[in-house]
Design an enzyme around this catalytic site. Sequence first.
Site, PDB file in Angstrom:
ATOM      1  NE  ARG A  86      -1.977  -2.272   2.953  1.00 17.38           N
ATOM      2  CZ  ARG A  86      -2.393  -3.026   3.933  1.00 17.38           C
ATOM      3  NH1 ARG A  86      -3.653  -3.018   4.269  1.00 17.38           N
ATOM      4  NH2 ARG A  86      -1.558  -3.777   4.624  1.00 17.38           N
ATOM      5  CD  GLU A 120      -1.210  -4.978  15.110  1.00 16.04           C
ATOM      6  OE1 GLU A 120      -1.142  -4.414  13.997  1.00 16.04           O
ATOM      7  OE2 GLU A 120      -2.149  -4.830  15.895  1.00 16.04           O
TER       8      GLU A 120
HETATM    9  P1  AMP Z   1       4.135  -2.414  11.813  1.00 13.73           P
HETATM   10  O1  AMP Z   1       5.426  -2.951  11.275  1.00 13.73           O
HETATM   11  O2  AMP Z   1       3.649  -3.202  12.987  1.00 13.73           O
HETATM   12  O3  AMP Z   1       4.181  -0.926  12.080  1.00 13.73           O
HETATM   13  O4  AMP Z   1       3.048  -2.677  10.712  1.00 13.73           O
HETATM   14  C1  AMP Z   1       2.939  -1.856   9.650  1.00 13.73           C
HETATM   15  C2  AMP Z   1       2.550  -2.606   8.411  1.00 13.73           C
HETATM   16  O5  AMP Z   1       1.612  -3.666   8.640  1.00 13.73           O
HETATM   17  C3  AMP Z   1       1.890  -1.657   7.487  1.00 13.73           C
HETATM   18  O6  AMP Z   1       2.411  -1.907   6.193  1.00 13.73           O
HETATM   19  C4  AMP Z   1       0.431  -1.961   7.565  1.00 13.73           C
HETATM   20  O7  AMP Z   1      -0.105  -2.008   6.293  1.00 13.73           O
HETATM   21  C5  AMP Z   1       0.313  -3.317   8.215  1.00 13.73           C
HETATM   22  N1  AMP Z   1      -0.533  -3.332   9.422  1.00 13.73           N
HETATM   23  C6  AMP Z   1      -0.130  -3.602  10.676  1.00 13.73           C
HETATM   24  N2  AMP Z   1      -1.154  -3.571  11.544  1.00 13.73           N
HETATM   25  C7  AMP Z   1      -2.229  -3.245  10.824  1.00 13.73           C
HETATM   26  C8  AMP Z   1      -3.611  -3.046  11.150  1.00 13.73           C
HETATM   27  N3  AMP Z   1      -4.070  -3.178  12.408  1.00 13.73           N
HETATM   28  N4  AMP Z   1      -4.442  -2.712  10.143  1.00 13.73           N
HETATM   29  C9  AMP Z   1      -3.978  -2.588   8.884  1.00 13.73           C
HETATM   30  N5  AMP Z   1      -2.723  -2.774   8.518  1.00 13.73           N
HETATM   31  C10 AMP Z   1      -1.840  -3.104   9.467  1.00 13.73           C
END
Ligand code: AMP
Length: 184
Positions: free
Chosen positions: A72, A109
């Site tokens: 995205r 996550e």
């Molecule tokens: P992070 O590395 O945990 O900051 O996760 C960021 C990436 O995971 C981004 O590219 C988001 O698109 C996706 N992502 C993580 N958690 C979510 C969520 N709750 N909803 C949508 N996308 C998420």
Amino acid sequence: MTQLSPLPSSPLSAAAHVEALLASYPDFPQPGILFRDLNPVFADAAAFRAIIDDLADQHRGRFDAVAGIEARGFLLAAAVGYAANVAVLAVRKGGKLPGTVLTEEYDLEYGSARLELEIGQLPAGTRVLILDDVLATGGTIAATTRLIERAGYIPTGVGVVLELTELHGRLRLGTAPVHAIISI
Ligand code: AMP
């Protein structure tokens, strides 16, 4: 051929557009995750235009290139790169890039992942704005920051549409300014 006339700027702020259109899906893609879907924002022309203008404006004058994170982040980086007339870098998931690539492993996550960047695309010292849709735990953007630095560039800003504050992702990022259109 149809001529596209320039669209007027939206009277709504980027944040108002995101708040109005953001969709949330409990337990997707797995139990316990509240998935935030920004596709309705991208699918609304005025909202998309507002978020791209906002991301470019917040960091104006501080970047010579944008790096979008698969997938995205690509949508955002392509549009901001065009709007700001700067270079675009694609930070891809592991195993998709040819040639000499840099690799970073990191935790998500949900699960773990690998991101990669081809080397030698821009001059050393290029100032790079990192773009993604959601800042959750910060692992993805932290890994991207390391790739940008290892490639010889300077990460000078981070832009996201949505920040999930309870996951404290900002704490994992460096000193470059982080701008979220909305934080919830
Ligand atoms: P992070 O590395 O945990 O900051 O996760 C960021 C990436 O995971 C981004 O590219 C988001 O698109 C996706 N992502 C993580 N958690 C979510 C969520 N709750 N909803 C949508 N996308 C998420």
